[in-house]
Write an enzyme that holds these catalytic residues in place. Structure first.
Site, PDB file in Angstrom:
ATOM      1  N   HIS A  67       0.846  -1.205   0.000  1.00  0.00           N
ATOM      2  CA  HIS A  67       0.000   0.000   0.000  1.00  0.00           C
ATOM      3  C   HIS A  67       0.882   1.257   0.000  1.00  0.00           C
ATOM      4  O   HIS A  67       0.625   2.205  -0.729  1.00  0.00           O
ATOM      5  CB  HIS A  67      -0.879   0.050   1.252  1.00  0.00           C
ATOM      6  CG  HIS A  67      -1.923  -1.016   1.341  1.00  0.00           C
ATOM      7  ND1 HIS A  67      -2.092  -1.820   2.446  1.00  0.00           N
ATOM      8  CD2 HIS A  67      -2.889  -1.414   0.464  1.00  0.00           C
ATOM      9  CE1 HIS A  67      -3.113  -2.636   2.254  1.00  0.00           C
ATOM     10  NE2 HIS A  67      -3.601  -2.442   1.059  1.00  0.00           N
ATOM     11  N   LYS A 104     -16.734  -6.152   6.999  1.00  0.00           N
ATOM     12  CA  LYS A 104     -15.482  -6.872   6.755  1.00  0.00           C
ATOM     13  C   LYS A 104     -14.831  -7.368   8.046  1.00  0.00           C
ATOM     14  O   LYS A 104     -13.793  -8.000   7.991  1.00  0.00           O
ATOM     15  CB  LYS A 104     -14.503  -5.977   5.983  1.00  0.00           C
ATOM     16  CG  LYS A 104     -14.885  -5.798   4.522  1.00  0.00           C
ATOM     17  CD  LYS A 104     -13.666  -5.485   3.682  1.00  0.00           C
ATOM     18  CE  LYS A 104     -13.979  -5.582   2.193  1.00  0.00           C
ATOM     19  NZ  LYS A 104     -12.824  -5.384   1.344  1.00  0.00           N
ATOM     20  N   ARG A 150      -2.290  -6.056  -8.264  1.00  0.00           N
ATOM     21  CA  ARG A 150      -1.175  -6.970  -8.020  1.00  0.00           C
ATOM     22  C   ARG A 150      -1.044  -8.016  -9.106  1.00  0.00           C
ATOM     23  O   ARG A 150       0.029  -8.307  -9.581  1.00  0.00           O
ATOM     24  CB  ARG A 150      -1.377  -7.698  -6.676  1.00  0.00           C
ATOM     25  CG  ARG A 150      -0.998  -6.871  -5.503  1.00  0.00           C
ATOM     26  CD  ARG A 150      -1.608  -7.402  -4.261  1.00  0.00           C
ATOM     27  NE  ARG A 150      -3.064  -7.305  -4.323  1.00  0.00           N
ATOM     28  CZ  ARG A 150      -3.862  -7.480  -3.291  1.00  0.00           C
ATOM     29  NH1 ARG A 150      -3.364  -7.789  -2.128  1.00  0.00           N
ATOM     30  NH2 ARG A 150      -5.154  -7.344  -3.409  1.00  0.00           N
ATOM     31  N   SER A 202      -3.023  -7.674   2.937  1.00  0.00           N
ATOM     32  CA  SER A 202      -3.244  -7.507   4.383  1.00  0.00           C
ATOM     33  C   SER A 202      -3.651  -8.835   5.009  1.00  0.00           C
ATOM     34  O   SER A 202      -3.190  -9.190   6.095  1.00  0.00           O
ATOM     35  CB  SER A 202      -4.342  -6.471   4.649  1.00  0.00           C
ATOM     36  OG  SER A 202      -3.965  -5.225   4.147  1.00  0.00           O
TER      37      SER A 202
HETATM   38  P1  ADP Z   1      -9.813  -3.415  -0.275  1.00  0.00           P
HETATM   39  O1  ADP Z   1      -9.857  -1.929  -0.379  1.00  0.00           O
HETATM   40  O2  ADP Z   1     -10.128  -4.103  -1.583  1.00  0.00           O
HETATM   41  O3  ADP Z   1     -10.567  -3.975   0.896  1.00  0.00           O
HETATM   42  P2  ADP Z   1      -7.042  -3.197   0.575  1.00  0.00           P
HETATM   43  O4  ADP Z   1      -7.299  -2.187   1.605  1.00  0.00           O
HETATM   44  O5  ADP Z   1      -6.125  -4.335   0.968  1.00  0.00           O
HETATM   45  O6  ADP Z   1      -8.314  -3.876  -0.012  1.00  0.00           O
HETATM   46  O7  ADP Z   1      -6.373  -2.549  -0.700  1.00  0.00           O
HETATM   47  C1  ADP Z   1      -6.616  -1.246  -1.182  1.00  0.00           C
HETATM   48  C2  ADP Z   1      -6.037  -1.156  -2.579  1.00  0.00           C
HETATM   49  O8  ADP Z   1      -4.635  -1.414  -2.543  1.00  0.00           O
HETATM   50  C3  ADP Z   1      -6.595  -2.158  -3.596  1.00  0.00           C
HETATM   51  O9  ADP Z   1      -6.670  -1.519  -4.852  1.00  0.00           O
HETATM   52  C4  ADP Z   1      -5.579  -3.255  -3.615  1.00  0.00           C
HETATM   53  O10 ADP Z   1      -5.578  -3.950  -4.871  1.00  0.00           O
HETATM   54  C5  ADP Z   1      -4.293  -2.471  -3.435  1.00  0.00           C
HETATM   55  N1  ADP Z   1      -3.224  -3.275  -2.878  1.00  0.00           N
HETATM   56  C6  ADP Z   1      -3.272  -4.108  -1.808  1.00  0.00           C
HETATM   57  N2  ADP Z   1      -2.075  -4.710  -1.602  1.00  0.00           N
HETATM   58  C7  ADP Z   1      -1.244  -4.249  -2.577  1.00  0.00           C
HETATM   59  C8  ADP Z   1       0.110  -4.525  -2.946  1.00  0.00           C
HETATM   60  N3  ADP Z   1       0.857  -5.407  -2.277  1.00  0.00           N
HETATM   61  N4  ADP Z   1       0.626  -3.860  -4.011  1.00  0.00           N
HETATM   62  C9  ADP Z   1      -0.148  -2.999  -4.701  1.00  0.00           C
HETATM   63  N5  ADP Z   1      -1.435  -2.720  -4.436  1.00  0.00           N
HETATM   64  C10 ADP Z   1      -1.983  -3.323  -3.382  1.00  0.00           C
END
Ligand code: ADP
Length: 163
Positions: free
Chosen positions: A17, A41, A90, A129
């Site tokens: 992130h 969630k 990803r 996560s």
């Molecule tokens: P969500 O918002 O779908 O519940 P997250 O908070 O984990 O999930 O992710 C927020 C955004 O960051 C999403 O677009 C996700 O694809 C992206 N993301 C999560 N992990 C990574 C990573 N390792 N590298 C790049 N982008 C990521």
């Protein structure tokens, strides 16, 4: 002023992130990282904890602001006059879900909210996560996946015992 919002659950923020935040902050004048308050969630970290982690991790990037919101992203975007959402991709497996989300947000906002995608840096392409939480739960090494203080918080939540 070009402003964008990077929405997510961030439960907790990982280095993946943070990499997206760093890169997106170089493309916009202001980047708002918006933590989704969604109890459906069942997050491990409270919204306050997730916001605090993000603030600490981005304190060296002056044009990043951290906020939280409940409800639909398109409503948050309309209220704050934001027209660009940033999301990370990803792997191909993210694509279908992210495309659907982007199209939904575009329709719900009456065409006013577009989404741009940044592809993950290779070293973080395996990171999620939920994966980090699972490793932490079983007492594994998460030092290369999250900042030290996040690792400490995870170990505190799960306890350090072997399972
Ligand atoms: P969500 O918002 O779908 O519940 P997250 O908070 O984990 O999930 O992710 C927020 C955004 O960051 C999403 O677009 C996700 O694809 C992206 N993301 C999560 N992990 C990574 C990573 N390792 N590298 C790049 N982008 C990521």
């Amino acid at each position: 002023m070009k402003r964008a919002v990077y929405p997510g659950t961030f439960d907790p923020m990982t280095l993946g992130h943070l990499d997206i935040i760093q890169r997106a902050s170089e493309m916009f004048d202001i980047l708002i990282v918006a933590v989704l308050n969604n109890n459906q969630k069942k997050p491990l970290f409270s919204v306050d904890e997730r916001v605090k982690i993000l603030k600490k991790a981005t304190e060296h990037i002056p044009n990043v602001e951290v906020d939280s919101f409940s409800g639909l992203l398109c409503d948050y975007a309309t209220k704050n006059d934001l027209h660009v959402a940033v999301r990370g991709l990803r792997a191909v497996t993210d694509f279908e879900y992210e495309l659907q989300l982007a199209q939904t947000n575009r329709v719900l906002s009456g065409g006013k909210l577009d989404t741009i995608f940044l592809s993950t840096s290779l070293e973080y392409s395996y990171l999620s996560s939920s994966g980090v939480k699972e490793i932490a739960y079983f007492g594994g090494d998460i030092s290369k996946t999250v900042p030290d203080y996040v690792a400490d918080m995870l170990h505190e939540k799960y306890g350090k015992k072997e399972r």
